[in-house]
Design a protein around this motif. Structure first.
Motif, PDB file in Angstrom:
ATOM      1  N   ASN A  89      -6.093  -6.752   2.071  1.00 25.75           N
ATOM      2  CA  ASN A  89      -5.452  -5.478   1.584  1.00 25.75           C
ATOM      3  C   ASN A  89      -5.936  -4.197   1.244  1.00 25.75           C
ATOM      4  OD1 ASN A  89      -3.985  -3.448  -0.177  1.00 25.75           O
ATOM      5  ND2 ASN A  89      -1.869  -5.366  -0.531  1.00 25.75           N
ATOM      6  N   SER A  90      -6.660  -4.323   1.526  1.00 33.02           N
ATOM      7  CA  SER A  90      -7.905  -2.636   1.061  1.00 33.02           C
ATOM      8  C   SER A  90      -8.307  -2.175   1.359  1.00 33.02           C
ATOM      9  CB  SER A  90      -9.323  -3.629   1.798  1.00 33.02           C
ATOM     10  OG  SER A  90     -10.147  -3.579   3.047  1.00 33.02           O
ATOM     11  N   ARG A  91      -8.762  -0.610   1.865  1.00 31.71           N
ATOM     12  CA  ARG A  91      -8.125   0.685   2.430  1.00 31.71           C
ATOM     13  C   ARG A  91      -9.096   0.232   3.283  1.00 31.71           C
ATOM     14  NH1 ARG A  91      -9.959   4.498  -2.801  1.00 31.71           N
ATOM     15  NH2 ARG A  91      -8.182   4.791  -3.412  1.00 31.71           N
ATOM     16  N   TYR A 103       0.567  -0.973   0.311  1.00 29.27           N
ATOM     17  CA  TYR A 103      -0.384  -0.048  -0.168  1.00 29.27           C
ATOM     18  C   TYR A 103       0.958   1.276  -0.128  1.00 29.27           C
ATOM     19  CZ  TYR A 103       1.308   0.981   4.821  1.00 29.27           C
ATOM     20  OH  TYR A 103       1.924   0.300   6.512  1.00 29.27           O
ATOM     21  N   PRO A 161      -7.733  -3.079  -4.702  1.00 33.24           N
ATOM     22  CA  PRO A 161      -8.246  -4.456  -3.707  1.00 33.24           C
ATOM     23  C   PRO A 161      -7.653  -5.714  -3.447  1.00 33.24           C
ATOM     24  CG  PRO A 161      -9.996  -2.842  -3.762  1.00 33.24           C
ATOM     25  CD  PRO A 161      -9.172  -2.854  -5.177  1.00 33.24           C
ATOM     26  N   THR A 206      -3.079  -1.155  -2.569  1.00 29.22           N
ATOM     27  CA  THR A 206      -4.041  -0.500  -2.188  1.00 29.22           C
ATOM     28  C   THR A 206      -3.197   1.182  -2.512  1.00 29.22           C
ATOM     29  OG1 THR A 206      -5.563  -1.801  -0.403  1.00 29.22           O
ATOM     30  CG2 THR A 206      -5.339   0.588   0.131  1.00 29.22           C
ATOM     31  N   ASN A 220      -5.704   2.055  -7.512  1.00 26.75           N
ATOM     32  CA  ASN A 220      -6.626   1.355  -5.897  1.00 26.75           C
ATOM     33  C   ASN A 220      -6.929  -0.375  -6.924  1.00 26.75           C
ATOM     34  OD1 ASN A 220      -6.822   0.906  -3.528  1.00 26.75           O
ATOM     35  ND2 ASN A 220      -9.007   0.888  -3.702  1.00 26.75           N
TER      36      ASN A 220
END
Length: 638
Positions: free
Chosen positions: A432-434, A108, A194, A198, A192
């Motif tokens: 692995n995401s916001r 990220y 996911p 990120t 971005n």
């Protein structure tokens, strides 16, 4: 032989094949008791059914590109799009025309360009006619295009003017800034992805209160473009007071339904303001201030290129590892400190003072976890000693940086060699995401490193036992019997004598072996005085603590002429269970883990070997990389 699967549905449970035989009677009917025993016992796979994070996600939330006014004035030409491509693992061209690539992609990244005059200086560089009508901007256009020392002078003038609130009016136009913000979020959104990479949305609010006193914060969004575009980012033209930033954050959440948090920068450049018990304008902090800061600022940037702010050696003379990448000559403009300033600039002092303030206000405003970032203004996030690209383009690899100045404010200088190749943030996120990364940051389940990518686990509880350190899955026992880094210990159970901690570290395969793991404890004694102690918990080799209780240094295998080392000392992994031998259940305390690597060549050693340059004798040529796990707190009564 044909295997025929039988499937039976019982009480909503699908039972098939071999399982069917284990939950039936001899007569072939379903036995409810066997169903209960089978489905409530642990399965063979130790990972099935668990939702805790299995690996840390690596990245940073404090990188500047050519969209920051001071960066582009200093020669940066790498914009946010290339900066994010680089973080994803692509090779890019730096501002000095050199090819650069990460050893391993990040998981990220957050580009954190200054919200003040966001992107405007690119128009100044290009000589846009509307901007050239302002004589100061025209002068800066000429200096930036001249390059070299003239461009560096423009950079310093911009930093000074911003700190004094004297930027030219075209740079402070709200509509221009909002337009540039929406272009920025569009770029970030395009990166971005996911599950793979990120791209967090965010910006830096750059308060230099009083002229260079660093009160900067990075604002990190949990949300995407559709949320972030609804509210104009706050600038220091709106206010230089942190309390007003917190009000802005409340307003953003009220309007959009989204979420944000703020991360204060390295306090070592604040000249005593970062963790002061007075507001920047000289008023005593109050109940609202304490509660508001605690809500919006769950993290603190403990290490970055302009110094590590864990602890100052003068405040902890017994801590032989406190004197690490210290930058303490003054504030951001290198204005000297006053006596006592250091007491309000370092993380460990703040953590202890937070306990004291909690006694007074009922809330701890300095109850933060640890992150690390570069604060690079090159568009190139670099933390590896053999791949270090400096603060500004004039600090990118070259023979000149052995004697060059990173900062020069009217003769008050910081040399290039004083920059550190630091740092990174490891996030224990489920995916692995916001949302998952932001949530882990909010709950402080993160740790900072000075650039290495070692794995660190840190759990606290009341019944960890020595045999738990023999497990190969420390997370399973850690989450099962305790709480992770960033948490509060649960109330003391009956019969418990002291908290226990499970701590484990695994080396970065591209870095040095591990020297030791330490636990740093801070507490308030019975008189309410702040205390601290550093405990060696587990270490490599057969070293024995001396009469002073300290484990001897591990030694060094660094070969300076060739800028290399061998992992013939240290250990690839360390794990231990530790019980606090000095615990008093009546006293507030915090604990955090510090993991130390064996010495390896510093970036200056790599420069010396590559460019055949000789640095001055005072220049450090070795480094002991380290990690700082977010604290775990103990409060009497839970």
């Amino acid at each position: 032989m044909i295997f025929r699967t039988l499937a039976v549905s019982f009480a909503g449970v699908l039972v098939s094949g071999p399982v069917f035989a284990q939950v039936t009677t001899d007569a072939g009917t379903i036995d409810p008791a066997k169903i209960e025993r089978f489905f409530n016992q642990p399965g063979y796979s130790p990972y099935a059914g668990h939702n805790y994070p299995m690996r840390p996600l690596w990245g940073e939330i404090h990188l500047h590109t050519s969209w920051s006014g001071d960066a582009i004035a200093g020669g940066t030409r790498v914009g946010p799009d290339d900066a994010l491509r680089y973080a994803e693992g692509h090779e890019i061209t730096s501002s000095t025309g050199q090819q650069v690539r990460l050893s391993r992609p990040y998981d990220y990244m957050m580009v954190a360009d200054h919200s003040d005059a966001l992107g405007v200086m690119s128009g100044v560089l290009a000589g846009e006619s509307a901007l050239m009508a302002d004589p100061q901007l025209k002068k800066w256009n000429q200096g930036m295009n001249a390059g070299g020392a003239e461009a560096s002078k423009v950079m310093i003038e911009i930093i000074t003017a911003q700190g004094e609130g004297k930027l030219p009016k075209p740079m402070t136009d709200n509509d221009t800034q909002f337009d540039m913000w929406r272009k920025m979020t569009e770029i970030v959104e395009s990166h971005n992805d996911p599950g793979r990479f990120t791209a967090l949305i965010g910006y830096e609010w750059t308060s230099n209160f009083g002229g260079g006193n660093n009160l900067h914060r990075n604002v990190v969004y949990r949300d995407g473009k559709s949320f972030a575009d609804q509210v104009r980012p706050m600038t220091t033209f709106d206010s230089e007071q942190p309390r007003d930033l917190w009000d802005w954050m409340q307003g953003y959440e009220d309007k959009t339904g989204g979420k944000v948090l703020a991360v204060p920068h390295n306090g070592n450049l604040s000249n005593g303001l970062m963790f002061s018990t007075e507001t920047p304008d000289g008023h005593p902090i109050d109940q609202k201030w304490v509660e508001t800061r605690a809500r919006w600022e769950p993290l603190y940037e403990i290490t970055q290129g302009k110094g590590t702010s864990e602890q100052h050696p003068s405040l902890a003379p017994a801590d032989e590892f406190a004197n690490f990448e210290i930058w303490d000559k003054g504030n951001l403009n290198v204005k000297p400190k006053k006596p006592g300033d250091l007491n309000y600039e370092y993380a460990r002092e703040a953590l202890k003072r937070g306990l004291k303030l909690e006694q007074e206000f009922g809330t701890n405003p300095f109850k933060f976890g640890f992150v690390g970032s570069t604060d690079a203004h090159t568009g190139v996030s670099s933390t590896e000693e053999n791949n270090f690209w400096g603060k500004f383009p004039n600090s990118e690899p070259s023979p000149e940086r052995s004697t060059g100045n990173a900062f020069d404010f009217e003769g008050r200088t910081i040399k290039d060699w004083q920059l550190g190749a630091s740092g990174l943030t490891a996030v224990w996120a489920g995916e692995n995401s916001r949302a998952s990364i932001w949530d882990a940051m909010k709950r402080k389940e993160v740790y900072a490193t000075t650039g290495t990518r070692m794995f660190v686990r840190f759990f606290g509880g009341w019944d960890f036992a020595a045999e738990d350190a023999l497990r190969r899955d420390p997370a399973a026992v850690g989450y099962g019997k305790g709480v992770p880094m960033g948490s509060d210990l649960p109330p003391v159970p009956d019969g418990a004598k002291a908290p226990s901690f499970l701590v484990a570290a695994l080396k970065d395969p591209l870095s040095g072996n591990l020297d030791r793991i330490q636990i740093v404890k801070g507490w308030l004694d019975a008189k309410g005085e702040m205390q601290e102690h550093v405990y060696d918990v587990v270490w490599a080799g057969d070293r024995k603590p001396g009469a002073d209780g300290k484990v001897p240094l591990v030694g060094s295998t660094v070969d300076l002429p060739n800028a290399t080392w061998t992992n013939t000392i240290g250990a690839p992994e360390l794990i231990a269970v530790w019980h606090d031998p000095d615990f008093d259940p009546a006293l507030k305390a915090f604990y955090y883990a510090r993991v130390i690597e064996i010495p390896t060549p510093r970036w200056t050693a790599y420069d010396a070997a590559y460019f055949k340059e000789t640095f001055a004798p005072e220049v450090p040529m070795e480094v002991t990389e380290r990690a700082y796990a977010s604290p775990i707190w103990y409060t009497p009564g839970g």
